[in-house]
Design a protein around this motif. Sequence first.
Motif, short mmCIF file in Angstrom:
data_model
loop_
_atom_site.label_atom_id
_atom_site.label_comp_id
_atom_site.label_asym_id
_atom_site.label_seq_id
_atom_site.Cartn_x
_atom_site.Cartn_y
_atom_site.Cartn_z
N ALA A 107 49.00 -8.53 -108.65
CA ALA A 107 49.94 -7.51 -109.13
C ALA A 107 51.04 -8.18 -109.94
CB ALA A 107 50.54 -6.76 -107.95
N PRO A 108 51.64 -7.44 -110.89
CA PRO A 108 52.76 -8.02 -111.65
C PRO A 108 53.86 -8.47 -110.69
CG PRO A 108 52.17 -5.84 -112.51
CD PRO A 108 51.37 -6.05 -111.28
N SER B 21 54.04 -14.19 -119.58
CA SER B 21 54.09 -13.20 -118.50
C SER B 21 53.38 -13.71 -117.25
CB SER B 21 53.54 -11.84 -118.91
OG SER B 21 52.80 -11.88 -120.08
N ILE B 22 52.44 -14.63 -117.42
CA ILE B 22 51.79 -15.23 -116.25
C ILE B 22 51.83 -16.75 -116.39
CG2 ILE B 22 49.73 -15.29 -114.78
CD1 ILE B 22 48.67 -12.84 -116.22
N LEU B 23 52.27 -17.41 -115.33
CA LEU B 23 52.22 -18.87 -115.30
C LEU B 23 51.08 -19.30 -114.39
CD1 LEU B 23 53.54 -21.69 -115.92
CD2 LEU B 23 54.69 -21.44 -113.72
N PHE B 24 50.17 -20.11 -114.92
CA PHE B 24 49.12 -20.73 -114.12
C PHE B 24 49.50 -22.20 -113.97
CE2 PHE B 24 47.06 -17.27 -116.41
CZ PHE B 24 46.37 -16.64 -115.39
N ALA B 25 49.50 -22.69 -112.76
CA ALA B 25 49.91 -24.09 -112.58
C ALA B 25 49.02 -24.75 -111.54
CB ALA B 25 51.37 -24.16 -112.15
N ASP B 26 48.45 -25.88 -111.94
CA ASP B 26 47.53 -26.61 -111.07
C ASP B 26 48.28 -27.79 -110.48
OD1 ASP B 26 45.26 -27.49 -109.82
OD2 ASP B 26 43.99 -27.38 -111.61
N GLU B 27 48.66 -27.68 -109.22
CA GLU B 27 49.38 -28.75 -108.53
C GLU B 27 50.64 -29.20 -109.28
OE1 GLU B 27 48.84 -30.18 -105.70
OE2 GLU B 27 46.73 -29.96 -105.21
N LEU C 133 58.41 -13.24 -113.43
CA LEU C 133 57.24 -14.01 -113.85
C LEU C 133 56.16 -13.95 -112.75
CD1 LEU C 133 56.00 -16.10 -115.89
CD2 LEU C 133 57.05 -17.89 -114.49
N THR C 134 54.95 -13.61 -113.15
CA THR C 134 53.81 -13.65 -112.23
C THR C 134 53.30 -15.09 -112.19
OG1 THR C 134 53.24 -11.40 -112.86
CG2 THR C 134 51.52 -12.70 -111.77
#
Length: 236
Positions: free
Chosen positions: A33-34, A165-171, A196-197
């Motif tokens: 969800a947002p 709008s979306i942050l993807f972060a790997d470790e 921020l999602t």
Amino acid sequence: MTSPILEARTITRHYQRGPQTVKAVDGVSLAVAPGEFVALVGASGSGKSTLLNLLAGLDTPTSGEVYAAGMRLSDLSARQLADYRANRIGMVFQTFNLVPHRSALANVELALYFNGTPRADRHDQAARLLTELGLGDRLDHVPADLSGGEQQRVALARALVKEPSILFADEPTGNLDHDNSERIAELLVTLNRDGLTIVLVTHDRHLAARRATRTVRLHYGRIADGDSGWAGEVAP
Ligand SMILES: Nc1ncnc2c1ncn2[C@@H]1O[C@H](COP(=O)(O)OP(=O)(O)OP(=O)(O)O)[C@@H](O)[C@H]1O
Ligand SMILES: [Mg+2]
């Protein structure tokens, strides 16, 4: 009912290695969800990075579909997908993927170049964020002349500078000492409170348990029993 900002419908990602099929992601359904802050956890090799890349549209599922902001990613042209990556999402890779011959500052400015920010604004925005992340005196260092934790913060700055709008972060705290790790965790919490999602892979139990709004555990490419793929209300 809130509709998801991001949704995976029964996605798989299989790698063929000679006669062997590696089912890195094996039928994952997940809706975000947002405004959620989702921590993806699981053992090494459980498929976390593979899933993150699929959700971010950087890799294509073997089967199943990913929807982001109402768009089915497989429907997008190469140009639309590039635009989505450049403007809507920020990605922090497990191995950083910084451009080796460019300075910290230039690496972050590059994200602004790709999203069409006027040249005159790029320097200030990039320098301000790097300074906020404690790298004000490292702006002209190339990645090889930065520590692992410093490179990680440059990678985070590059992802955040375009205000995705979306942050993807790997470790994103994997290479940081306790104080810097806490600082990044607090920054993520603040950004999340501001809307921020976040979908984050982490081995850091504290980060997952104390900061995320939901934890999803992967086990051999599947969401572990008991973890919900969806925290919001969902239509039958
Ligand atoms: N290009 C590839 N070809 C074949 N197998 C792959 C490939 N990339 C990943 N795999 C396999 O897929 C599985 C999931 O890999 P992935 O990198 O997603 O794990 P992970 O959960 O991120 O692990 P880690 O915590 O160590 O980063 C692993 O068993 C890995 O060996
Ligand atoms: Mg990984």
